[in-house]
Design an enzyme around this catalytic site. Structure first.
Site, short mmCIF file in Angstrom:
data_model
loop_
_atom_site.label_atom_id
_atom_site.label_comp_id
_atom_site.label_asym_id
_atom_site.label_seq_id
_atom_site.Cartn_x
_atom_site.Cartn_y
_atom_site.Cartn_z
N LYS A 107 0.85 -1.20 0.00
CA LYS A 107 0.00 0.00 0.00
C LYS A 107 0.87 1.23 0.00
O LYS A 107 1.88 1.28 0.70
CB LYS A 107 -0.85 -0.03 1.29
CG LYS A 107 -1.88 1.09 1.37
CD LYS A 107 -3.18 0.71 0.72
CE LYS A 107 -4.11 1.91 0.53
NZ LYS A 107 -3.75 2.75 -0.63
N LYS A 117 5.02 2.45 8.25
CA LYS A 117 3.83 3.23 8.64
C LYS A 117 2.62 2.31 8.80
O LYS A 117 1.88 2.40 9.78
CB LYS A 117 3.55 4.27 7.54
CG LYS A 117 2.55 5.32 7.92
CD LYS A 117 2.23 6.21 6.73
CE LYS A 117 3.45 6.96 6.21
NZ LYS A 117 3.10 7.97 5.20
N LYS A 153 5.40 2.51 -2.96
CA LYS A 153 5.24 3.91 -3.36
C LYS A 153 5.48 4.00 -4.85
O LYS A 153 6.24 3.21 -5.42
CB LYS A 153 6.27 4.79 -2.62
CG LYS A 153 5.91 6.24 -2.62
CD LYS A 153 4.83 6.46 -1.60
CE LYS A 153 4.63 7.89 -1.22
NZ LYS A 153 4.01 7.98 0.11
N THR A 160 -5.24 12.57 6.87
CA THR A 160 -3.83 12.73 7.28
C THR A 160 -3.72 13.89 8.27
O THR A 160 -3.05 13.79 9.31
CB THR A 160 -2.91 12.92 6.06
OG1 THR A 160 -3.25 11.93 5.08
CG2 THR A 160 -1.46 12.77 6.42
N ASN A 168 -2.97 19.41 1.20
CA ASN A 168 -3.96 18.50 1.80
C ASN A 168 -3.66 18.24 3.28
O ASN A 168 -4.57 18.27 4.12
CB ASN A 168 -4.01 17.18 1.01
CG ASN A 168 -4.90 16.17 1.70
OD1 ASN A 168 -4.43 15.38 2.53
ND2 ASN A 168 -6.19 16.18 1.40
N SER A 217 -7.43 5.15 4.22
CA SER A 217 -7.35 4.40 2.96
C SER A 217 -7.74 2.95 3.21
O SER A 217 -8.44 2.32 2.41
CB SER A 217 -5.92 4.43 2.40
OG SER A 217 -5.73 5.55 1.59
N1 GLU Z 1 0.47 8.97 0.41
C1 GLU Z 1 -0.02 8.79 1.75
C2 GLU Z 1 1.11 8.43 2.67
O1 GLU Z 1 2.26 8.71 2.41
C3 GLU Z 1 -1.18 7.83 1.80
C4 GLU Z 1 -0.91 6.44 1.34
C5 GLU Z 1 -2.14 5.57 1.22
O2 GLU Z 1 -3.21 6.00 1.62
O3 GLU Z 1 -1.98 4.47 0.72
O4 GLU Z 1 0.89 7.93 3.74
#
Ligand code: GLU
Length: 424
Positions: free
Chosen positions: A78, A102, A114, A198, A229, A358
């Site tokens: 993810k 994370k 990513k 977030t 955001n 998410s």
């Molecule tokens: N881009 C966000 C992060 O760095 C969200 C990632 C997601 O929701 O998968 O945590």
């Protein structure tokens, strides 16, 4: 407070090296097996693609697209997709590893990934961005999957890009799979509360830390760097809890007002000003370099990576740093912040609210049953509070700062996945 610090004798030109420095330090403190460490020091899969796009002027421009899957030991990978000029293999690899940690910190059934495209989205038309997003989805069709790899927004992307990517993916597979991507607009399977999640996680983590510090929200001031955001929702939600926001800034301008900045007014201003703060009159404009070192109790870096450095860390006045951005603090600055007894809620905890919602979006997509915003927020807040507490306790147990404690907590969970699933 902290007896362990990350090796700060070397400078980290590579972002992935900076991740490894912290990973190695955490692994040593918690006695992680060498086998598991070796697995996690090496991302599982790295994909780089060339995306030829017909630009509005009729000429073809070739863009670089990336997707790195760091781990899948706790579930499908993810992580977001960013559109920015500094996107490169090293950065995507670092961000993918952070997603693994994370998701583990937030106790989600996911590994980490990513993606990104090296481009300047602000300089592109909507049509160009749509073609680029669809080309990226085509190129990654064998990577993405509801139970394989699930992207989401990151810097430079939003629900709009997620919708294009989903549509392209659906065309390829011939069926509707909303759970293949999160951060979607509500109308096509997005979750209520995802947009603000977030920033909301930053708020919940800030309140949890203040409580440990015996401080009440109404007694403290905060500076928020970044008004996209993450930063704008964080500033709004912190202000709603009674925290006085004295400084804000984005890539166009920074502002300070010791009497407090009206965040509702700042949001109304950016809504009418192409999303940026330049020209805001609700506070005194200051140099962007001054924002992070200006007087405040809580500092929320919610813009870019590597903004807290060896140079400015000694000048930071905040007692608490809550990292809304990914990787805002360089490893070289960690020990300086520790020596100054500044509590730092690290990115992999502080900004995990986004991926947490998410996950809720993905669960709702799989069930085909949608929750109210209150349900989402309540579940989110509880998950964040539990995650904060676990890391706070591990910091005390291992006598480390919160950053290493967060890595340790993540590694304790991922280690189980690696060991249980085994190797060839
Ligand atoms: N881009 C966000 C992060 O760095 C969200 C990632 C997601 O929701 O998968 O945590």
């Amino acid at each position: 407070m902290s007896t362990h610090t990350v090796n700060a004798t070397q400078t980290h030109d590579s972002m992935f090296d900076a991740v490894l420095a912290r990973l190695d330090t955490a692994a040593k403190i918690m006695n992680l097996s060498d086998d598991v460490l070796q697995v996690l020091r090496n991302p599982q899969k790295q994909v780089k693609v060339s995306l030829p796009i017909t630009m509005d002027n009729g000429k073809i421009q070739v863009f670089e697209g990336y997707r790195t899957i760091h781990s899948t030991h706790l579930g499908p990978s993810k992580g977001g997709i960013r559109y920015a000029m500094d996107v490169n293999a090293d950065e995507v690899m670092a961000l993918a590893a952070w997603m693994s940690f994370k998701c583990a910190v937030a106790n989600l059934p996911y590994g980490g990934a990513k993606g990104g495209i090296k481009c300047d989205p602000r300089a592109m038309s909507v049509g160009e961005l749509e073609r680029l997003s669809r080309a990226y989805a085509q190129a990654m069709k064998d990577i993405f999957g509801v139970n394989k790899d699930i992207p989401a927004p990151d810097m430079g992307t939003s629900g709009r890009e997620m919708a294009w990517i989903l549509d392209e993916f659906n065309k390829i597979t011939g069926e509707d799979s909303p759970g293949v991507i999160t951060g979607k607009p509500i109308a096509i399977g997005g979750s209520l509360g995802r947009d603000a999640a977030t920033g909301r996680g930053v708020m919940v983590n800030t309140l949890a830390a203040l409580k440990k510090m015996n401080l009440k929200p109404i007694e403290v001031t905060a500076v928020v760097q970044g008004f996209g955001n993450v930063g704008s929702h964080a500033a709004r939600l912190l202000a709603e809890k009674g925290i006085k926001i004295v400084g804000i800034g984005d890539h166009t301008a920074s502002f300070y007002n010791e009497k407090g900045i009206d965040i509702t007014a700042a949001l109304a201003f950016t809504a009418k000003n192409k999303g940026v703060l330049k020209g805001f009159t609700g506070a005194t404009e200051i140099k962007s370099a001054e924002l992070l070192i200006s007087k405040c109790d809580v500092l929320v870096p919610a813009a870019l990576q590597n903004v807290i450095t060896e140079e400015n860390a000694p000048k930071i006045q905040a007692k608490l740093i809550v990292e809304g951005a990914n990787g805002p603090t360089m490893p070289e600055a960690d020990s300086i912040l520790n020596d100054k007894k500044i509590i730092c809620v690290p990115d992999i905890l502080a900004n995990s609210g986004g991926v947490t919602v998410s996950y809720f979006e993905w669960v709702q997509n799989k069930a085909g049953y949608y929750w109210t915003e209150d349900e989402v927020n309540t579940k989110h807040d509880l998950k964040m509070e539990i995650a904060f507490e676990a890391i706070w306790n591990n910091a005390a147990h291992f006598k480390t700062g919160m950053r290493l404690a967060a890595y340790i907590t993540a590694l304790q969970r991922i280690e189980q996945g690696v060991k249980l699933k085994g190797a060839y």
